[in-house]
Design a protein around this motif. Structure first.
Motif, short mmCIF file in Angstrom:
data_model
loop_
_atom_site.label_atom_id
_atom_site.label_comp_id
_atom_site.label_asym_id
_atom_site.label_seq_id
_atom_site.Cartn_x
_atom_site.Cartn_y
_atom_site.Cartn_z
N GLU A 165 0.83 -1.20 0.00
CA GLU A 165 0.00 0.00 0.00
C GLU A 165 0.87 1.26 0.00
O GLU A 165 0.53 2.26 -0.63
N ASN A 166 2.01 1.20 0.69
CA ASN A 166 2.92 2.36 0.69
C ASN A 166 3.48 2.63 -0.70
O ASN A 166 3.64 3.79 -1.09
N GLN A 167 3.78 1.57 -1.43
CA GLN A 167 4.29 1.75 -2.80
C GLN A 167 3.22 2.38 -3.69
O GLN A 167 3.54 3.21 -4.55
N LEU A 168 1.97 1.99 -3.49
CA LEU A 168 0.90 2.61 -4.25
C LEU A 168 0.78 4.09 -3.92
O LEU A 168 0.64 4.94 -4.81
N LEU A 169 0.86 4.43 -2.63
CA LEU A 169 0.77 5.83 -2.23
C LEU A 169 1.92 6.65 -2.80
O LEU A 169 1.74 7.79 -3.25
N GLU A 170 3.13 6.06 -2.78
CA GLU A 170 4.30 6.77 -3.31
C GLU A 170 4.13 7.04 -4.80
O GLU A 170 4.45 8.14 -5.28
N GLU A 171 3.62 6.04 -5.54
CA GLU A 171 3.46 6.25 -6.98
C GLU A 171 2.34 7.23 -7.27
O GLU A 171 2.43 8.01 -8.23
N MET A 172 1.30 7.24 -6.46
CA MET A 172 0.24 8.24 -6.64
C MET A 172 0.82 9.64 -6.53
O MET A 172 0.49 10.53 -7.32
N THR A 173 1.70 9.84 -5.55
CA THR A 173 2.33 11.15 -5.36
C THR A 173 3.20 11.52 -6.55
O THR A 173 3.15 12.65 -7.04
N VAL A 174 4.00 10.55 -7.04
CA VAL A 174 4.90 10.81 -8.17
C VAL A 174 4.10 11.18 -9.42
O VAL A 174 4.45 12.13 -10.14
N LEU A 175 3.03 10.46 -9.70
CA LEU A 175 2.24 10.72 -10.90
C LEU A 175 1.49 12.05 -10.79
O LEU A 175 1.37 12.78 -11.78
N ARG A 176 1.00 12.37 -9.59
CA ARG A 176 0.35 13.67 -9.41
C ARG A 176 1.33 14.81 -9.67
O ARG A 176 1.01 15.80 -10.31
N GLU A 177 2.55 14.66 -9.14
CA GLU A 177 3.56 15.70 -9.33
C GLU A 177 3.93 15.84 -10.80
O GLU A 177 4.16 16.96 -11.29
N ALA A 178 4.01 14.71 -11.51
CA ALA A 178 4.31 14.76 -12.95
C ALA A 178 3.22 15.53 -13.69
O ALA A 178 3.50 16.33 -14.59
N TYR A 179 1.96 15.30 -13.31
CA TYR A 179 0.86 15.99 -13.97
C TYR A 179 0.88 17.49 -13.66
O TYR A 179 0.65 18.32 -14.54
N GLU A 180 1.18 17.84 -12.43
CA GLU A 180 1.27 19.26 -12.08
C GLU A 180 2.40 19.94 -12.83
O GLU A 180 2.30 21.10 -13.23
N ASN A 181 3.49 19.20 -13.04
CA ASN A 181 4.61 19.75 -13.82
C ASN A 181 4.20 19.99 -15.27
O ASN A 181 4.58 20.99 -15.89
N ILE A 182 3.39 19.08 -15.81
CA ILE A 182 2.87 19.25 -17.18
C ILE A 182 2.00 20.50 -17.26
O ILE A 182 2.13 21.31 -18.19
N ARG A 183 1.12 20.68 -16.30
CA ARG A 183 0.25 21.85 -16.28
C ARG A 183 1.06 23.14 -16.18
O ARG A 183 0.75 24.14 -16.84
N HIS A 184 2.11 23.10 -15.34
CA HIS A 184 2.95 24.29 -15.18
C HIS A 184 3.66 24.63 -16.49
O HIS A 184 3.68 25.79 -16.93
N LYS A 185 4.23 23.62 -17.13
CA LYS A 185 4.95 23.86 -18.39
C LYS A 185 4.00 24.35 -19.48
O LYS A 185 4.37 25.17 -20.31
N ALA A 186 2.76 23.82 -19.47
CA ALA A 186 1.78 24.24 -20.48
C ALA A 186 1.46 25.73 -20.37
O ALA A 186 1.11 26.37 -21.37
N ARG A 187 1.56 26.27 -19.14
CA ARG A 187 1.25 27.70 -18.94
C ARG A 187 2.38 28.60 -19.39
O ARG A 187 2.14 29.77 -19.75
N ILE A 188 3.62 28.11 -19.37
CA ILE A 188 4.76 28.99 -19.64
C ILE A 188 5.41 28.73 -21.00
O ILE A 188 6.13 29.57 -21.50
N GLU A 189 5.15 27.56 -21.60
CA GLU A 189 5.77 27.23 -22.88
C GLU A 189 4.95 27.81 -24.04
O GLU A 189 3.76 28.10 -23.91
N GLN A 190 5.60 27.94 -25.17
CA GLN A 190 4.93 28.38 -26.38
C GLN A 190 4.78 27.19 -27.33
O GLN A 190 5.74 26.47 -27.60
N ALA A 191 3.56 26.98 -27.83
CA ALA A 191 3.29 25.84 -28.71
C ALA A 191 3.99 26.01 -30.06
O ALA A 191 4.08 27.15 -30.56
N PRO A 192 4.51 24.92 -30.64
CA PRO A 192 4.46 23.55 -30.14
C PRO A 192 5.62 23.27 -29.17
O PRO A 192 6.71 23.80 -29.35
N ALA A 193 5.37 22.43 -28.16
CA ALA A 193 6.40 22.12 -27.18
C ALA A 193 6.12 20.76 -26.55
O ALA A 193 4.97 20.38 -26.33
N LEU A 194 7.19 20.02 -26.27
CA LEU A 194 7.08 18.75 -25.57
C LEU A 194 6.95 19.02 -24.07
O LEU A 194 7.81 19.68 -23.48
#
Length: 387
Positions: A165-194
């Motif tokens: 269960e701890n491994q699941l919680l850790e991965e939930m945190t990692v994936l949430r942070e990855a998604y937040e990083n995507i959202r942040h980059k989408a706000r500051i990058e100029q399209a097209p961008a990876l």
């Protein structure tokens, strides 16, 4: 199929992964870092709005890989997109470019981890149909649901039941942070961008075949520490792995239309725009019992060739001998058994009224032919020569 060895070979911006079982090469995948790989997430720019059938619309999107990709305005569970040219949109590659067709995109992005798939636009928790311990899967699904917010969804992967269960919680945190990083980059990058590049596919292969895998061959010591983190078997360093293990020659062979069967007969494999057509040629085999045995051998080889060549979409097979259902039932069962552990979702649809067996296989990556060849500009693939 039970993989025993994986060979990883890199050459500048391109790298390949070859998978071997006890009988030899069973899968080959080639990746180019400049291509829009399945799973990558981009900030794209709408370049054209197009009309589709049934009053639907679609968009051609520039994601910066040199090719326009297609996005459908309608996606299940999402509000229909109403965008205009020049607008930016966050998209994920669901199907890579192949031959003359560009990549396909979705707005309903997903982030894949070792145990979980994070679905920001899904509001439920599901689990893979491949999980055999349903009771534990339901328990873990409840656990993930209890630790979820009201604005996210999850899918438990096959390996989830082996995690704590701890491994699941850790991965939930990692994936949430990855998604937040995507959202942040989408706000500051100029399209097209990876915005997000999926992990090296090598590690997905290692996890997929972890139960039977005995050896991983890599071409650089830099990878060794990362491979050690997910694999505790034999690790071999080899700078020319594809040449050393005969993969280069196998690729050339896999581009041939004809595949000889061990006990006589052959397969004729034709990739067309609409479907893949496979004919089982019995050669000099005429006895009913021998033809039945030939068809079983052919069915097993067909599945191997489908995976080796990464054939997908609609696959139509014309087996030798009678096409009556009583003769084909055993062949259908054999195909279903051989496709059971296929990483790409495959369905054996059964016997058509024309007497052919039809198969549907999920299209995710280009076939070997699409990766290594281009259509003849003079004849568009339709040419023939006089004898």
């Amino acid at each position: 199929m039970r993989a025993e060895k994986i060979v990883y070979d890199r050459n500048e911006d391109t790298f390949g992964i070859a998978v071997f079982d006890a009988d030899g090469l069973m899968e080959i995948d080639i990746y180019n870092e400049h291509r829009a790989l399945e799973g990558n997430i981009y900030l794209g720019r709408i370049v054209k709005k197009i009309n589709l059938a049934n009053d639907k619309t679609g968009f051609m999107v520039n994601i910066g890989d040199g090719h326009e990709a297609f996005l459908n305005s309608y996606e299940p569970s999402l509000k229909e997109a109403n965008m205009s040219e020049g607008q930016s949109v966050v998209v994920q590659v669901s199907q890579e470019k192949r031959a003359e067709k560009g990549a396909k995109l979705v707005r309903n992005i997903q982030l894949v981890g070792t145990y979980l798939v994070y679905c920001p636009f899904k509001f439920s928790v599901d689990f893979s149909r491949k999980i055999e311990d349903v009771e534990k899967a339901e328990k873990y699904a409840g656990f993930v649901q209890d630790h979820s917010t009201n604005q996210e969804g999850w899918v438990l992967r096959t390996m989830a039941v082996e995690a704590t269960e701890n491994q699941l919680l850790e991965e939930m945190t990692v994936l949430r942070e990855a998604y937040e990083n995507i959202r942040h980059k989408a706000r500051i990058e100029q399209a097209p961008a990876l915005l997000y590049a999926k992990e090296n596919p090598l590690f997905e292969y290692i996890r997929r075949y972890r139960d039977s895998l005995k050896e991983v061959v890599i071409d650089t010591p830099k990878l060794q520490e990362e491979v050690n983190a997910v694999f505790d078997g034999k690790i071999t360093l080899c700078r020319e792995g594809f040449e050393e293990y005969g993969v280069d020659d196998a690729i050339v062979e896999a581009l041939n239309r004809t595949v000889k069967l061990k006990h006589g007969g052959s397969l004729q494999i034709e990739e067309t725009h609409a479907c893949v057509a496979i004919d089982v040629d019995s050669g000099n085999v005429h006895n009913v019992g021998d033809i039945d045995a030939l068809n079983v051998e052919a069915a097993k080889e067909i599945v191997r060739q489908v995976r080796l060549r990464n054939l997908s979409g609609k696959i139509i097979v014309d087996f030798a001998g009678s096409s009556e259902y009583r003769f084909m039932k055993n062949i259908i069962d054999c195909l279903e058994e051989e496709f059971a552990d296929d990483a790409c979702h495959s369905r054996v649809l059964g016997l058509s009224r024309a007497g052919n067996i039809e198969i549907l296989r999920q299209r995710r990556r280009p076939s070997l032919r699409d990766l290594y060849t281009v259509e003849c500009p003079a004849c568009a693939g339709t040419g023939r020569v006089e004898p």
